[in-house]
Design an enzyme around this catalytic site. Structure first.
Site, PDB file in Angstrom:
ATOM      1  N   GLU A   1      -0.644   1.288  -5.736  1.00  0.00           N
ATOM      2  CA  GLU A   1      -0.495   0.076  -4.926  1.00  0.00           C
ATOM      3  C   GLU A   1      -0.500  -1.180  -5.793  1.00  0.00           C
ATOM      4  O   GLU A   1      -1.521  -1.519  -6.397  1.00  0.00           O
ATOM      5  CB  GLU A   1      -1.642   0.011  -3.916  1.00  0.00           C
ATOM      6  CG  GLU A   1      -1.852   1.290  -3.112  1.00  0.00           C
ATOM      7  CD  GLU A   1      -3.226   1.359  -2.486  1.00  0.00           C
ATOM      8  OE1 GLU A   1      -3.852   0.304  -2.284  1.00  0.00           O
ATOM      9  OE2 GLU A   1      -3.686   2.475  -2.191  1.00  0.00           O
TER      10      GLU A   1
ATOM     11  N   HIS B   1       0.843  -1.209   0.000  1.00  0.00           N
ATOM     12  CA  HIS B   1       0.000   0.000   0.000  1.00  0.00           C
ATOM     13  C   HIS B   1       0.882   1.265   0.000  1.00  0.00           C
ATOM     14  O   HIS B   1       0.939   2.002   0.984  1.00  0.00           O
ATOM     15  CB  HIS B   1      -0.894  -0.039   1.249  1.00  0.00           C
ATOM     16  CG  HIS B   1      -2.146   0.775   1.145  1.00  0.00           C
ATOM     17  ND1 HIS B   1      -2.145   2.154   1.054  1.00  0.00           N
ATOM     18  CD2 HIS B   1      -3.446   0.417   1.117  1.00  0.00           C
ATOM     19  CE1 HIS B   1      -3.381   2.592   0.986  1.00  0.00           C
ATOM     20  NE2 HIS B   1      -4.195   1.560   1.002  1.00  0.00           N
TER      21      HIS B   1
HETATM   22  O1  TA6 Z   1      -6.143   1.233  -1.108  1.00  0.00           O
HETATM   23  C1  TA6 Z   1      -7.232   2.128  -1.118  1.00  0.00           C
HETATM   24  C2  TA6 Z   1      -8.133   1.810   0.079  1.00  0.00           C
HETATM   25  O2  TA6 Z   1      -8.705   0.526  -0.038  1.00  0.00           O
HETATM   26  C3  TA6 Z   1      -9.195   2.902   0.195  1.00  0.00           C
HETATM   27  O3  TA6 Z   1     -10.482   2.375  -0.022  1.00  0.00           O
HETATM   28  C4  TA6 Z   1      -9.018   3.408   1.625  1.00  0.00           C
HETATM   29  O4  TA6 Z   1      -9.839   2.672   2.507  1.00  0.00           O
HETATM   30  C5  TA6 Z   1      -7.521   3.120   1.839  1.00  0.00           C
HETATM   31  O5  TA6 Z   1      -7.362   1.833   1.278  1.00  0.00           O
HETATM   32  C6  TA6 Z   1      -7.033   3.232   3.260  1.00  0.00           C
HETATM   33  O6  TA6 Z   1      -7.628   2.249   4.059  1.00  0.00           O
HETATM   34  P1  TA6 Z   1      -7.307   2.326   5.662  1.00  0.00           P
HETATM   35  O7  TA6 Z   1      -7.922   1.084   6.235  1.00  0.00           O
HETATM   36  O8  TA6 Z   1      -5.809   2.365   5.803  1.00  0.00           O
HETATM   37  O9  TA6 Z   1      -7.916   3.617   6.129  1.00  0.00           O
END
Ligand code: TA6
Length: 284
Positions: free
Chosen positions: A254, A150
């Site tokens: 990502e 991520h």
């Molecule tokens: O990778 C994008 C995502 O899935 C978004 O939908 C948002 O939720 C982000 O991840 C961050 O998620 P988190 O659980 O770290 O707030």
């Protein structure tokens, strides 16, 4: 290594370093010529209880929402990993650290499978390499999982960034109830809340106008999908560990295996890699 060590630093000198927090195996800093390449929110929490907002959290075994008791994006980014080896300088001058994670009472309480993950992080002059191995030690039990890095890139202004390698790909648009569209643009830009799972993307993305106006090359192997995310103003405001004014300075690109799960048969392993490279020569 002292049991209390939480943070390890890969130091290549000449102001090139990589800092890894063993909480979630989260890369929390990558400095090239003393310039930070990754975004970490000023409100990020380092209490070891929740995921660190920024850097490169490790997403496993679930991407996105899990069943009612499983944490969003799985447990790997909120547990403490083990430093297996390093940081050490390899004969070719690279600096390497190897981290590992295996099943525990905590993970089995959510996902009752034995697993082993090895995570090699290698720091080169202008590159950061990530090599992941997921192993199923069971003799008779298969399991399926998602896997994703991520990555939060630091950018002067996300509205000036362009991302290649997505043209023609279908994507799941989480800002439109998961509807599926096809990307018609050669280069993708972000000018609003963006949360897209692009499927079967190219192995290489170039992201322009990252830190100090340079380009970042992202190469991926065995990561068929690419998630593009920026919460924009409203979602940023709704997120406690995300500063209201920070969203223009970050872009998540990502690499992952998320639109379909990986099925890992007993006694087999799954390997995936990512390479991030700062492109200094703008012609490349
Ligand atoms: O990778 C994008 C995502 O899935 C978004 O939908 C948002 O939720 C982000 O991840 C961050 O998620 P988190 O659980 O770290 O707030």
């Amino acid at each position: 290594m002292a049991a209390s060590t939480q943070v390890i630093v890969l130091d290549r000198s000449n102001n090139t370093t990589c800092t890894i927090n063993l909480h979630g195996a989260t890369v929390v800093s990558w400095r090239v010529n003393n310039q930070e390449q990754l975004f970490v929110s000023k409100l990020a929490v380092f209490d070891g209880k929740k995921a660190i907002r920024g850097g490169i959290p490790f997403v496993f075994p679930q991407f996105g929402a899990w069943s009612q008791f499983g944490p969003n994006h799985g447990f790997a980014r909120i547990v403490r990993w083990t430093l297996e080896r390093g940081p050490e300088r390899l004969p070719n001058g690279d600096i390497e650290a190897v981290l590992s994670l295996m099943d525990s009472d905590f993970t089995r309480s959510m996902w009752n499978y034995p697993f082993r993950i090895t995570y090699r992080i290698i720091l080169r002059e202008k590159e950061l390499h990530f090599h992941i191995g997921v192993y199923n030690p069971s003799k008779d039990l298969a399991f399926s999982f998602n896997l994703l890095l991520h990555t939060y890139l630091k950018v002067p202004d996300v509205r000036r960034c362009q991302i290649t390698g997505l043209h023609g790909c279908t994507f799941i648009d989480k800002t439109r109830d998961g509807a599926i569209y096809q990307e018609g643009r050669e280069v993708v830009t972000v000018n609003e809340w963006t949360d897209r799972i692009y499927q079967h993307t190219q192995q290489e993305h170039i992201i322009t106008n990252v830190v100090s106006g340079r380009k970042m090359r992202l190469q991926k192997y065995n990561f068929p999908d690419t998630v593009i995310w920026n919460p924009w103003m409203d979602k940023a405001r709704e997120t406690p560990d995300f500063g209201d004014d920070e969203y223009p300075n970050m872009l998540c690109v990502e690499a992952g295996h998320v639109s379909q799960p990986v099925l890992l048969l007993p006694g087999t392993a799954y390997e995936a890699s990512q390479i991030l490279q700062v492109i200094v020569n703008p012609k490349r």
